[in-house]
Each structure stands twice: as C-alpha cells, then as structure tokens.
Design a protein around this motif. Structure first.
Motif, PDB file in Angstrom:
ATOM      1  N   SER A 106       0.822  -1.217   0.000  1.00  0.00           N
ATOM      2  CA  SER A 106       0.000   0.000   0.000  1.00  0.00           C
ATOM      3  C   SER A 106       0.857   1.268   0.000  1.00  0.00           C
ATOM      4  CB  SER A 106      -0.937  -0.001   1.214  1.00  0.00           C
ATOM      5  OG  SER A 106      -0.214  -0.094   2.415  1.00  0.00           O
ATOM      6  N   MET A 107       2.171   1.106  -0.004  1.00  0.00           N
ATOM      7  CA  MET A 107       3.103   2.240  -0.031  1.00  0.00           C
ATOM      8  C   MET A 107       4.398   1.742  -0.672  1.00  0.00           C
ATOM      9  SD  MET A 107       4.528   4.297   3.340  1.00  0.00           S
ATOM     10  CE  MET A 107       3.009   5.093   3.795  1.00  0.00           C
ATOM     11  N   LYS A 108       5.037   2.594  -1.444  1.00  0.00           N
ATOM     12  CA  LYS A 108       6.317   2.213  -2.046  1.00  0.00           C
ATOM     13  C   LYS A 108       7.434   2.352  -1.012  1.00  0.00           C
ATOM     14  CE  LYS A 108       5.223   3.258  -6.873  1.00  0.00           C
ATOM     15  NZ  LYS A 108       4.830   1.866  -7.098  1.00  0.00           N
ATOM     16  N   VAL A 109       8.529   1.634  -1.224  1.00  0.00           N
ATOM     17  CA  VAL A 109       9.654   1.666  -0.293  1.00  0.00           C
ATOM     18  C   VAL A 109      10.157   3.091  -0.103  1.00  0.00           C
ATOM     19  CG1 VAL A 109      12.105   1.028  -0.030  1.00  0.00           C
ATOM     20  CG2 VAL A 109      10.406  -0.727  -0.594  1.00  0.00           C
ATOM     21  N   ASP A 110      10.315   3.849  -1.192  1.00  0.00           N
ATOM     22  CA  ASP A 110      10.812   5.227  -1.084  1.00  0.00           C
ATOM     23  C   ASP A 110       9.883   6.092  -0.243  1.00  0.00           C
ATOM     24  OD1 ASP A 110      13.090   4.705  -2.504  1.00  0.00           O
ATOM     25  OD2 ASP A 110      12.399   5.584  -4.396  1.00  0.00           O
ATOM     26  N   GLN A 111       8.574   5.889  -0.428  1.00  0.00           N
ATOM     27  CA  GLN A 111       7.603   6.658   0.362  1.00  0.00           C
ATOM     28  C   GLN A 111       7.707   6.306   1.843  1.00  0.00           C
ATOM     29  OE1 GLN A 111       4.169   5.238  -2.091  1.00  0.00           O
ATOM     30  NE2 GLN A 111       3.443   7.340  -1.871  1.00  0.00           N
TER      31      GLN A 111
END
Length: 436
Positions: free
Chosen positions: A411-416
């Motif tokens: 539900s979220m990218k690693v960078d985010q």
C-alpha cells in the motif's frame, strides 16, 4: 487478546494450614510459549507458598507493552509483577519505577547469569529485573527442503545466500514459502527484525548528532531487499505476521527459512508441536556486506513495579520463576530441550542440555556475537541492538514500523515509507530535544 487466569490450587492448602486469606499477586505476561508453560507449572510455587495466590493477565506482545507502560508511568498499581524487555529495564529503573531485586534469596546466584544479559538488566550493579529467557536472533531452516532445492546454507550466511535459498525452496502450489520474516507493525515486532537487518547492511538509526538516517542508501538497500524477497518467497499476508504467526507457519511445514529469535529453536524442534522437528538446521544471523550479525540481544524479564504493596511476595515469585531450580523443574516435566534458554552460564555447561538441545551452541554463539554497545559499523550516539535505548523509541519505532509494514503490504512504495520514516522521526527527535 486478553486472558485472565486465577490459580486457586493453594485454596485447599490454605484451609489446612489455617491462613485466613491469601495474598494475590497480579502478574502481567506475554503469550509466548515459555510464559504459557510457566503458568502451567505454578502449582509448584503455590504448594511451597500457600499464602500466595497468582492471577495472570496474559497479553499479545504489543498489547502487553502498551498496558504495562501506561500502568507504570501513571503509577496505576494494577500489577505486582510485570514481564518487560531489556529495552525497558534501564530506562524504567532510572525513572525510579522499578524496585531493585535485592531479596531473591541465596539460591538465586546472580553470578551465574550470562554477562551480556546481566548487564542488560542491571543499573549501577543492581539487578532491576530477573531474566526469564534470553535470546539473540538466528537462521532456522528446513534441511530437507534445502537438500531438495540443491542449496546449502553456511554457518555464517550472507543475505544474498539466504535469498537464493529462499527462492529455490519456494513452491506456492503446495503452500511452501521459502522465507518467513516479521511484518506485523511494532517497535518490538517488525522493527526488531528490520533494525537488526539494517545493522547487518551497515545502516544506523541516527548519526552522532541524532539526525535520522532513513534517507541514506544503506536503509534503502535493506528495506528494498526485505520487501522484494518477501514478495517473491514469503507467505501471503506477511504484513500481519509477527513471532507467533511465523512460528505456526514453520511448525506446520509452510516455511523453508525463518530468521527470528533464538528462543524459537526449542519450539520448532519439539515433536509435540512441530511437524518438522527433526528437519531443522541453524546458522548465524545473515550479513549484508559488512561484518555485523544484527546485534540482536533481548531478554523477557520479570520486574516488580515500585507501586506494588506486595513486594516481598513478588520477590518470592520472581525468584521461583527464574532461579536454577525452575530450569530443573521444566526439564523434569518437559525435557531439557524445552527449558528457558539464554540466561545462565550453568545451562550451557550442562551436558544433559547440550545433548538434548542441538541448537545450544549456535544460540550461545549468536548471543556472544551481539554487541549492543556498537549496534552499527558506523558511529552512533545510542546503545541497543535491534532497538535504540531511548524512551522515545517505543513510539517512534512503532510509527516507523507502520510505514514499513505498509510497504510490505504494497500500500506504499519503499521510497515513500523511508521518506515518511525520516520525516516523523525528525519531528519526534526535534520535539524531544535531541536535534538542536
């Protein structure tokens, strides 16, 4: 999940001995296997102490931490004995929230404690909590699946070696997953595993000026590696899995590799509970390009809050549950392989234990390899292995854990997740006065 259990086994004894009423100790504990086993053995304590009854409040790990922290900080007085970790002991002792354990009796033998564990539960040479079991972290893997996949796991593996083996062991058609790792959000759940993993990749939580380091390449490499590997070779719903969930997966034959607390070894090799008891191999916690095996060191300990009005009875119970005689009691009922590990030198010198517990040497090696005074290969202003030993870490660690669990869930990218972790940690450390 909350279980309240009142052990009234001593009631008939009370009647015979003429005690008008018994003193009741309320004990808050975690729902781990060793603690559950202790509750089943408490008839031994109540027979020896007929004037003391025990009421248990048994909680899931994250809930236990919230409840006991709130109670002790507000001097609520709900509990007479608390199960707390090595993170809380020095912080709470310095706040005056814990009683020093100076009445444990001659049979307790503090000098028998493993040095690393003794240091973790003492402040200025005084014991403020008594270790029930101690642990580091290590690799547990299915020897039969490794052989079938044509892979070998060395005693000191790299993360790349683990990833390769996990992918080759995975067979999703039979619900066999190459690797199980913690994903459940919590400073002592997924962030214990991920902090140790980050340490092994050369990352650190803070630089010497307490600036958060989630914007550095080591954290990105560690978190990306973890998320990618779990998506490829991990079980579905991994972002909800903590220690107990992964233990169940491994015991039922659905995991090829599990990297977690060394204390799990007795559970995965117990034929009563584990379908794969005779097919388990061990290795040290992996390294990710630097000479660092994660520096995970933990103990669940019994401590007495300063708010109790039953300190003498509480010390009697703590001594019973953590002295050498308790180890022998468990051995007589459950076998030497199932005694609480990782606290006493005498256990690792015991030939019966060495014979019964094939994991004894690797557990001791893992604990001796942990250096909580230097958790990262880079300089840091804090101590602690899989946690940062500051009061704010409980809140910050859980908040960061939620971001990383979301990245694992997709539900979220690693960078985010890393950007969010950097921002929230900077905010809280500024608020706490660490960042000037």
């Amino acid at each position: 999940m909350l279980t309240r259990t009142l052990l009234l086994g001593a009631a008939s004894v009370l009647a015979m001995t003429g005690f008008a009423s018994a003193e009741t100790l309320t004990i808050a504990t975690v729902n781990n296997g060793d603690m559950v086993r202790m509750q089943k053995l408490t008839d031994d304590f109540t027979k020896k102490n007929p004037d003391i009854q025990l009421e248990w409040v048994t909680l899931e790990e994250n809930v236990l931490r919230q409840r006991v922290t709130t109670d002790i900080a507000t001097k609520g007085g709900q509990y007479d004995v608390m199960t707390i970790g090595t993170y809380e002991v020095p912080i709470w002792a310095k706040q005056g929230w814990l009683l020093p354990l100076d009445g444990l009796g001659a049979d307790y033998d503090k000098s028998d404690l493993l040095p690393a564990i003794d240091a973790a539960v003492s402040v200025d040479g005084k014991l403020y909590a008594s270790p029930f079991y101690g642990e580091s972290a290590m690799v547990m893997y299915r020897t039969d699946l490794a052989e079938k996949a044509g892979v070998k796991i060395s005693e000191k593996p790299t993360w790349d070696e683990i990833a390769d083996a996990a992918r080759k062991m995975t067979d999703k058609s039979t619900e066999t997953y190459g690797i199980c790792l913690r994903g459940k959000a919590g400073w002592g759940e997924n962030m214990a595993l991920l902090t140790a993993t980050a340490n092994s990749f050369g990352a650190r939580w803070f630089d010497e000026k307490w600036q958060p380091q989630f914007d550095q390449p080591e954290w990105k490499k560690a978190l990306t590696f973890y998320v990618d590997l779990m998506k490829e070779a991990g079980p579905p719903g991994a972002s909800s899995n903590g220690f107990n969930e992964n233990l169940a997966l491994f015991q039922t034959g659905k995991c090829g590799i599990w990297i977690d607390a060394t204390v799990a070894a007795s559970f995965v090799t117990n034929p009563k509970d584990s379908k794969v008891a005779d097919k388990v191999g061990y290795a040290l916690f992996p390294t990710g390009g630097v000479e660092n095996h994660g520096n995970w060191l933990w103990a669940w300990n019994l401590a007495i809050p300063a708010s109790t009005k039953k300190a003498e009875a509480a010390q009697k119970f703590v001594s019973w549950a953590t002295d050498k005689a308790y180890t022998e009691l468990v051995a007589s009922k459950e076998g030497w392989a199932n005694v609480p590990p990782g606290t006493r030198k005498s256990l690792y010198a015991n030939p019966e234990y060495q014979k019964a517990a094939p994991f004894a040497k690797i557990t001791l090696d893992a604990m001796n390899a942990a250096n909580t005074t230097k958790p990262s290969v880079k300089p840091v202003p804090y101590t602690g292995g899989q946690f940062v030993a500051i009061p704010e870490f409980q809140g910050i660690g859980t908040a960061v854990g939620q971001q990383f669990s979301a990245a694992l869930a997709g539900s979220m990218k690693v960078d985010q997740a890393l950007q969010s972790a950097q921002a929230l940690t900077t905010r809280e450390m500024t608020k706490g006065g660490y960042i000037k």
